[in-house]
Design an enzyme around this catalytic site. Structure first.
Site, short mmCIF file in Angstrom:
data_model
loop_
_atom_site.label_atom_id
_atom_site.label_comp_id
_atom_site.label_asym_id
_atom_site.label_seq_id
_atom_site.Cartn_x
_atom_site.Cartn_y
_atom_site.Cartn_z
N ASN A 226 -1.54 -3.11 6.02
CA ASN A 226 -0.73 -2.30 5.11
C ASN A 226 -0.96 -0.80 5.21
OD1 ASN A 226 -3.01 -1.76 3.60
ND2 ASN A 226 -2.43 -2.96 1.82
N TRP B 297 5.78 -4.33 7.46
CA TRP B 297 4.75 -5.35 7.44
C TRP B 297 5.15 -6.38 6.39
CZ3 TRP B 297 4.24 -1.12 4.34
CH2 TRP B 297 3.59 -1.24 3.12
N ASP C 219 9.21 0.70 4.19
CA ASP C 219 8.99 2.06 3.72
C ASP C 219 10.34 2.76 3.56
OD1 ASP C 219 6.25 1.75 3.82
OD2 ASP C 219 6.07 2.52 5.86
N VAL D 258 -0.21 0.99 8.23
CA VAL D 258 0.72 1.57 9.22
C VAL D 258 1.95 2.16 8.51
CG1 VAL D 258 2.25 1.00 11.16
CG2 VAL D 258 -0.01 -0.05 11.01
N ASP E 238 0.87 -1.18 0.00
CA ASP E 238 0.00 0.00 0.00
C ASP E 238 0.90 1.21 0.00
OD1 ASP E 238 -1.88 1.97 0.29
OD2 ASP E 238 -2.44 1.45 2.33
#
Lengths: 181, 373
Positions: free
Chosen positions: A156, A109, A128, A158, A84
């Site tokens: 997805n 994640w 990220d 966070v 995401d």
């Protein structure tokens, strides 16, 4: 539930780990691991429990049936089954690397995605890249086996920029952790 | 809009044009007919829209990393947010900003020890029914809840809450949340140390999760839960919650229940803020789309109107534009507010389902209404 239930196994693993210690100490340990290890080994053992996975189209999710392995700037690239955010490969980075001036998150994640070329499932860490404004390119939101906030390791939404010098979210990568079974 | 313009000095201009002085409007009293529409990922701010006129009345300052909550009595607008002193770096600051609901003036800031950074979500910042206590979810990445004294405007204690998230207040007790072991955790705050108790497991968090944007009804102390496959449950909250049996939204519409199997295409619930409850009538509005399992974030192409008492889908309303977020006003002639990828807000009559307004460029974020949060 379908026969393909890899994150059910991840959940069982997490529960086992949580059950063996107290939940709180599990999370404390998780926090300590994050500080200590640049690459947190996410659910590496869960694959051992998988028995003869069904890889027929009838057992695959819609994403897995349509996934491709050639173009990592497209949302249907196989590793992106639960991503995401903006694809770092569209932002000056790569599928597993951050654009200049940003920093990969040490935690993430995870997704379990099937490579259509070899039919195997792989654990993918959605790290990220952090420290700058949102990239804004190639926004994808794939949700295979993605759960809710009370299971943050499989959610997805966070922002995982913990342990980086800045928590500002820039883009998301899909780092290979290993074969799932 | 409530203020009169200050009188200007007389002028001899033949067209009546007079020198003016700039002034600032106030908002009318907080109305049940308003929607507070979050800008979403791309656009900051929360626009206050009047559902009747479709006009924007004002904006609450909210950054991307914030959650907005309304005082149940309408006395304040609260924003829990996170910023850095140098925009993308520097000192991190987490706080609740307290705004006057009429002037939108900043009244106070309450520092917090941290909070989850995720963008706006419905149940990460909630307020007790009496308006005295705020609960702010934190994730560091260990999960905890900041308990905030909103009367004294002071941070209180931190309750560690491993494996649980998404909060609701529990009157006279404290708060509750959903947990990864399929339980509800209830946290009692009366004593010196918080007491956490878990219900029996009643859902499968990895296999058929309950959407964490569930609804809590203050009037009845009831939570309404919906799972990815479309199972609805209500739970009477209290020191020990009572969870009702699950029933299928698809079956309530005369269709076969949703399933987790691939290639099993059905009507499935999906979106972000994908359901809304009109409290007085027990009418639940749910965004539904056609798809397989694991399409839980797909925007809705229909609204299903569910009567919770009879467990029937009363109506299915096709949408011209798919919606990701849905909220309803709590007055006797409810209005639906919807947003989605387009970044516009659709305002629809909640009974006739006639579209009343489309407000462009509001952003596509989640929505709050008075009494609906």
């Amino acid at each position: 539930m379908s026969g393909f239930d890899l994150d059910g196994m991840g959940e069982r693993l997490l529960r086992r780990m949580a059950g063996n210690s107290s939940r709180r100490s599990f999370l404390t340990k998780l926090g300590a691991t994050i500080v200590a290890a640049p690459v947190f080994p996410l659910l590496p053992v869960s694959r051992a429990r998988a028995a003869k996975p069904d890889r027929s189209p009838e057992a695959k999710t819609e994403f897995a049936r349509n996934a491709q392995t050639k173009d990592d700037t497209k949302c249907n690239y196989w590793r992106y089954c639960a991503i995401d955010g903006s694809l770092c490969s569209c932002c000056g980075g790569g599928v597993a690397s951050c654009p200049a001036g940003t920093e990969p998150s040490p935690v993430s994640w995870v997704g379990t995605c099937i490579n259509p070329d070899d039919g195997n499932a792989y654990l993918i860490a959605y790290r990220d890249c952090c420290g700058k404004a949102g990239c804004g390119q190639c926004g994808c939101d794939n949700t295979d086996r993605e759960t809710q906030l009370y299971m943050p390791q499989l959610n997805n939404n966070v922002i995982w920029c913990f342990g980086t010098s800045s928590m500002e979210y820039h883009c998301s990568t899909a780092v290979m952790v290993g074969k799932a079974q | 809009m409530a203020s009169a313009q200050p009188a200007a000095a007389p002028s001899g201009d033949p067209n009546g044009l007079q020198p003016e002085e700039a002034y600032t409007h106030k908002l009318p009293p907080l109305s049940q007919r308003w929607g507070f529409v979050r800008g979403g990922w791309e656009s900051g701010g929360t626009r206050i829209l009047d559902g009747d006129s479709g006009k924007m009345l004002g904006l609450v300052q909210t950054t991307r990393w914030s959650d907005l909550a309304l005082d149940p009595a309408g006395k304040a607008i609260y924003v829990a947010e996170t910023i850095w002193s140098k925009i993308n770096r520097g000192t991190r600051q987490d706080y609740i900003a307290v705004y006057d609901p009429v002037t939108l003036a900043l009244l106070s800031e309450i520092p917090l020890p941290g909070r989850l950074i995720i963008g706006a979500m419905k149940n990460n910042f909630v307020i007790s029914d009496d308006g005295k206590t705020g609960f702010v979810y934190n994730f560091s990445p260990a999960s905890s809840v900041n308990v905030v004294d909103l009367e004294k405007r002071k941070m209180g204690r931190v309750v560690e809450l491993p494996g649980c998230a998404s909060l609701m207040p529990v009157a006279g007790v404290g708060f509750a949340s959903l947990c990864s072991d399929g339980t509800i955790a209830t946290v009692a705050l009366a004593g010196k140390a918080p007491v956490i108790t878990h219900s029996q497991p009643f859902f499968k968090a990895a296999e058929d999760p309950i959407f964490d944007s569930y609804i809590y009804d203050r009037g009845t102390g009831t939570a309404v839960f919906l799972t990815y496959t479309g199972l609805i449950r209500t739970a009477k909250m209290g020191a020990a919650p009572t969870v009702g049996e699950a029933w299928s939204i698809q079956a309530a519409a005369g269709l076969r229940p949703g399933d987790t199997r691939p290639l099993d295409i059905n009507w499935m619930p999906g979106g972000r803020q994908l359901m809304a409850l009109h409290r007085k009538t027990g009418t639940l509005y749910v965004l539904m789309h056609r798809g397989e399992y694991w399409t839980q974030k797909e925007d809705g192409e229909e609204i299903w109107v569910v009567d919770l008492a009879s467990r029937k889908v009363k109506k299915r309303v096709p949408l011209k534009v798919r919606a990701s977020n849905l909220e309803v006003t709590q007055d006797d002639k409810p209005l639906l507010f919807m947003t989605g990828d387009e970044g516009a807000t659709i305002i629809m009559d909640g009974t006739s389902f006639e579209q009343k307004h489309k407000v462009e460029r509001t952003g596509g974020g989640i929505i709050a209404t008075v009494g609906g949060e």
